[in-house]
Design an enzyme around this catalytic site. Structure first.
Site, PDB file in Angstrom:
ATOM      1  N   GLY A  58      43.491  14.094  11.911  1.00 49.09           N
ATOM      2  CA  GLY A  58      42.235  14.065  12.660  1.00 49.09           C
ATOM      3  C   GLY A  58      41.787  12.655  12.955  1.00 49.09           C
ATOM      4  O   GLY A  58      40.692  12.434  13.459  1.00 49.09           O
TER       5      GLY A  58
ATOM      6  N   THR B 118      45.069  15.080  22.718  1.00 47.45           N
ATOM      7  CA  THR B 118      45.141  14.611  21.326  1.00 47.45           C
ATOM      8  C   THR B 118      44.766  15.767  20.408  1.00 47.45           C
ATOM      9  O   THR B 118      43.839  16.527  20.715  1.00 47.45           O
ATOM     10  CB  THR B 118      44.202  13.410  21.052  1.00 47.45           C
ATOM     11  OG1 THR B 118      44.053  13.265  19.622  1.00 47.45           O
ATOM     12  CG2 THR B 118      42.817  13.573  21.645  1.00 47.45           C
ATOM     13  N   ILE B 119      45.484  15.874  19.302  1.00 47.57           N
ATOM     14  CA  ILE B 119      45.166  16.973  18.373  1.00 47.57           C
ATOM     15  C   ILE B 119      43.810  16.758  17.700  1.00 47.57           C
ATOM     16  O   ILE B 119      43.256  17.692  17.128  1.00 47.57           O
ATOM     17  CB  ILE B 119      46.246  17.140  17.279  1.00 47.57           C
ATOM     18  CG1 ILE B 119      46.349  15.896  16.383  1.00 47.57           C
ATOM     19  CG2 ILE B 119      47.593  17.481  17.900  1.00 47.57           C
ATOM     20  CD1 ILE B 119      47.134  16.132  15.098  1.00 47.57           C
ATOM     21  N   ASP B 120      43.266  15.535  17.783  1.00 48.01           N
ATOM     22  CA  ASP B 120      42.073  15.203  16.980  1.00 48.01           C
ATOM     23  C   ASP B 120      40.763  15.766  17.545  1.00 48.01           C
ATOM     24  O   ASP B 120      39.767  15.826  16.827  1.00 48.01           O
ATOM     25  CB  ASP B 120      41.933  13.682  16.868  1.00 48.01           C
ATOM     26  CG  ASP B 120      43.160  13.027  16.246  1.00 48.01           C
ATOM     27  OD1 ASP B 120      43.879  13.717  15.510  1.00 48.01           O
ATOM     28  OD2 ASP B 120      43.391  11.832  16.513  1.00 48.01           O
TER      29      ASP B 120
ATOM     30  N   GLN C 167      51.777  18.580  11.829  1.00 47.74           N
ATOM     31  CA  GLN C 167      50.662  19.162  12.596  1.00 47.74           C
ATOM     32  C   GLN C 167      50.704  18.811  14.078  1.00 47.74           C
ATOM     33  O   GLN C 167      50.001  19.405  14.888  1.00 47.74           O
ATOM     34  CB  GLN C 167      49.315  18.668  12.037  1.00 47.74           C
ATOM     35  CG  GLN C 167      49.030  19.150  10.646  1.00 47.74           C
ATOM     36  CD  GLN C 167      47.976  18.285   9.964  1.00 47.74           C
ATOM     37  OE1 GLN C 167      46.811  18.634   9.946  1.00 47.74           O
ATOM     38  NE2 GLN C 167      48.387  17.161   9.406  1.00 47.74           N
ATOM     39  N   ARG C 168      51.504  17.821  14.434  1.00 53.46           N
ATOM     40  CA  ARG C 168      51.557  17.413  15.847  1.00 53.46           C
ATOM     41  C   ARG C 168      52.625  18.154  16.626  1.00 53.46           C
ATOM     42  O   ARG C 168      52.700  18.032  17.858  1.00 53.46           O
ATOM     43  CB  ARG C 168      51.807  15.905  15.937  1.00 53.46           C
ATOM     44  CG  ARG C 168      50.588  15.068  15.713  1.00 53.46           C
ATOM     45  CD  ARG C 168      50.426  13.972  16.735  1.00 53.46           C
ATOM     46  NE  ARG C 168      51.534  13.081  16.823  1.00 53.46           N
ATOM     47  CZ  ARG C 168      51.540  11.821  16.365  1.00 53.46           C
ATOM     48  NH1 ARG C 168      50.476  11.333  15.774  1.00 53.46           N
ATOM     49  NH2 ARG C 168      52.587  11.073  16.516  1.00 53.46           N
TER      50      ARG C 168
ATOM     51  N   ARG D 223      52.961   3.802  21.812  1.00 57.98           N
ATOM     52  CA  ARG D 223      51.736   2.999  21.698  1.00 57.98           C
ATOM     53  C   ARG D 223      52.154   1.604  22.145  1.00 57.98           C
ATOM     54  O   ARG D 223      53.146   1.071  21.664  1.00 57.98           O
ATOM     55  CB  ARG D 223      51.232   2.994  20.262  1.00 57.98           C
ATOM     56  CG  ARG D 223      50.932   4.418  19.730  1.00 57.98           C
ATOM     57  CD  ARG D 223      50.143   4.366  18.433  1.00 57.98           C
ATOM     58  NE  ARG D 223      50.114   5.645  17.734  1.00 57.98           N
ATOM     59  CZ  ARG D 223      49.236   6.628  17.959  1.00 57.98           C
ATOM     60  NH1 ARG D 223      48.328   6.485  18.904  1.00 57.98           N
ATOM     61  NH2 ARG D 223      49.270   7.727  17.252  1.00 57.98           N
TER      62      ARG D 223
ATOM     63  N   HIS E 141      41.878  30.051  -8.324  1.00 51.65           N
ATOM     64  CA  HIS E 141      42.645  29.134  -7.480  1.00 51.65           C
ATOM     65  C   HIS E 141      41.704  28.572  -6.413  1.00 51.65           C
ATOM     66  O   HIS E 141      40.747  29.242  -5.996  1.00 51.65           O
ATOM     67  CB  HIS E 141      43.841  29.848  -6.827  1.00 51.65           C
ATOM     68  CG  HIS E 141      43.439  30.961  -5.922  1.00 51.65           C
ATOM     69  ND1 HIS E 141      43.089  32.205  -6.382  1.00 51.65           N
ATOM     70  CD2 HIS E 141      43.307  31.005  -4.567  1.00 51.65           C
ATOM     71  CE1 HIS E 141      42.765  32.977  -5.346  1.00 51.65           C
ATOM     72  NE2 HIS E 141      42.892  32.268  -4.247  1.00 51.65           N
TER      73      HIS E 141
ATOM     74  N   ASP F  41      41.720   8.203  23.330  1.00 49.34           N
ATOM     75  CA  ASP F  41      40.815   7.127  23.763  1.00 49.34           C
ATOM     76  C   ASP F  41      41.535   5.789  23.968  1.00 49.34           C
ATOM     77  O   ASP F  41      41.205   5.044  24.889  1.00 49.34           O
ATOM     78  CB  ASP F  41      39.599   6.995  22.839  1.00 49.34           C
ATOM     79  CG  ASP F  41      39.975   6.899  21.378  1.00 49.34           C
ATOM     80  OD1 ASP F  41      41.189   6.882  21.068  1.00 49.34           O
ATOM     81  OD2 ASP F  41      39.066   6.842  20.536  1.00 49.34           O
TER      82      ASP F  41
HETATM   83  O1  F6P Z   1      45.799  10.869  17.205  1.00 52.59           O
HETATM   84  C1  F6P Z   1      46.693  11.794  16.709  1.00 52.59           C
HETATM   85  C2  F6P Z   1      47.117  11.420  15.316  1.00 52.59           C
HETATM   86  O2  F6P Z   1      48.057  12.360  14.865  1.00 52.59           O
HETATM   87  C3  F6P Z   1      45.990  11.269  14.314  1.00 52.59           C
HETATM   88  O3  F6P Z   1      45.548  12.502  13.807  1.00 52.59           O
HETATM   89  C4  F6P Z   1      46.626  10.371  13.300  1.00 52.59           C
HETATM   90  O4  F6P Z   1      45.622   9.588  12.656  1.00 52.59           O
HETATM   91  C5  F6P Z   1      47.511   9.481  14.122  1.00 52.59           C
HETATM   92  O5  F6P Z   1      47.754  10.162  15.333  1.00 52.59           O
HETATM   93  C6  F6P Z   1      48.821   9.138  13.485  1.00 52.59           C
HETATM   94  O6  F6P Z   1      49.454   8.178  14.269  1.00 52.59           O
HETATM   95  P1  F6P Z   1      50.998   7.803  14.171  1.00 52.59           P
HETATM   96  O7  F6P Z   1      51.763   8.896  14.829  1.00 52.59           O
HETATM   97  O8  F6P Z   1      51.102   6.511  14.905  1.00 52.59           O
HETATM   98  O9  F6P Z   1      51.333   7.721  12.720  1.00 52.59           O
END
Ligand code: F6P
Length: 319
Positions: free
Chosen positions: A170, A125-127, A251-252, A72, A215, A103
């Site tokens: 997300g 992006t995963i979002d 999750q990434r 970034r 549960h 974005d």
């Molecule tokens: O945009 C992908 C994402 O994993 C979002 O789901 C999350 O809010 C953000 O990036 C986390 O960013 P960083 O890796 O800078 O902590």
């Protein structure tokens, strides 16, 4: 056009490698040379670039993360940084850049285009939070990862008659939460897009207990936050032992699913085709399962509807 650059920027997403591969190979096949720009726009400013050949992108398709690394870049938020980026492109003879990211990355690309460097955006992006496309690279893999992890939480919650409040990623969008929640049979899904009340969750848990279910899974979208507080409140008011879990960056990662590999390959190929046809400063994506492209600025202003019907499905079958 003789030479293009390709970079990945912002949060990495599974499938970015497949997109880099597709961009590189399509461009080389069409007679262009390709510069890999490492660590996003920051790498461009630092001159962290190297030519890619068809073998540079071998054996990356199945790997998570991005072989080009990502970053970034604060400097790129300012005119001076963007101008320096454009100068760097000219220094390396880069005629256009393919930017794979979300974005924030497309904002950088739009700014760069104002300084005379044509850009092409590929949503990675995963979002899944890019308005112009129904699908972003990485989304499917992330949802499958979240699903597997919530399934594991369910095993232990079920064994001990507990409730799990689990927060999924997300950014500000609830798409991962909604789909993971349905796929995991969540009792309740909390997203920013839909009204919610913890009181309602408590009532559902109490009613469901009388119906021989003991549960519970509550999926919370990252944009809401406060999972620990929600868990405490549920435990306090229902007496059901409740644990909060934030799934986070796991999750990434991971090997991309078929869907992500194929989508990334299609979009990478399409992006280069457009550039070769003189179409510039666009973002590519999918609509109705077909590849589409929009002007970057327009793409950045587009909003995606939240699927309220899918949310209704979740509510109607979760008790
Ligand atoms: O945009 C992908 C994402 O994993 C979002 O789901 C999350 O809010 C953000 O990036 C986390 O960013 P960083 O890796 O800078 O902590």
């Amino acid at each position: 056009m003789k030479k293009i650059g390709v970079l990945t920027s912002g949060g990495d997403a599974p499938g970015m490698n497949a997109a880099v591969r597709a961009v590189t190979r399509t461009a080389i096949k069409k007679g262009l040379s390709v510069m890999g720009i490492y660590r996003g726009f920051q790498g461009l400013l630092n001159g962290d670039v190297a030519e890619l050949n068809i073998r540079s992108v071998s054996d990356i398709m199945h790997r998570g993360g991005t072989m080009l690394y990502s970053a970034r870049c604060d400097e790129f938020r300012y005119q001076e940084g963007v101008k320096k980026g454009a100068d760097k492109c000219r220094e390396y003879g880069i005629d256009a850049i393919v930017v794979i990211g979300g974005d924030g990355s497309f904002r950088g690309a739009a700014d760069l285009s104002l300084y005379g460097i044509p850009c092409m955006g590929i949503p990675g992006t995963i979002d899944n939070d890019i308005g112009m496309t129904e699908y972003t690279i990485g989304y499917d893999t992330a949802m499958n990862t979240a699903m597997e992890l919530v399934d594991k939480l369910r095993d232990t919650m079920q064994s001990l008659d507990r409730c799990s409040v689990v927060e999924v990623m997300g950014h500000r969008a609830g798409y991962i939460a909604l789909n993971t929640g349905i796929a995991c049979g969540a009792t309740y899904i909390i997203t920013k897009e839909m009204p919610y009340s913890v009181k309602e969750i408590i009532e559902i848990i109490e009613n469901t207990q009388t119906n021989n279910k003991h549960h519970f899974i509550v999926v919370v979208s990252e944009g809401i936050g406060g999972s620990a507080e929600i868990a405490k409140q549920i435990e306090r008011e229902t007496g059901v032992v409740t644990r909060a879990t934030i799934l986070g960056h796991v999750q990434r990662g991971g090997s991309p699913t078929v869907r992500d590999r194929v989508a990334a390959s299609q979009l990478g190929h399409f992006a280069v085709e457009l550039l070769m046809n003189g179409i510039e400063n666009r973002v590519v994506g999918f609509w109705d399962n077909k590849v589409v492209h929009y002007d970057i600025k327009e793409a950045l202003s587009m909003k995606k509807d939240f699927d309220k019907k899918l949310f209704e499905v979740a509510s109607d079958i979760s008790f």
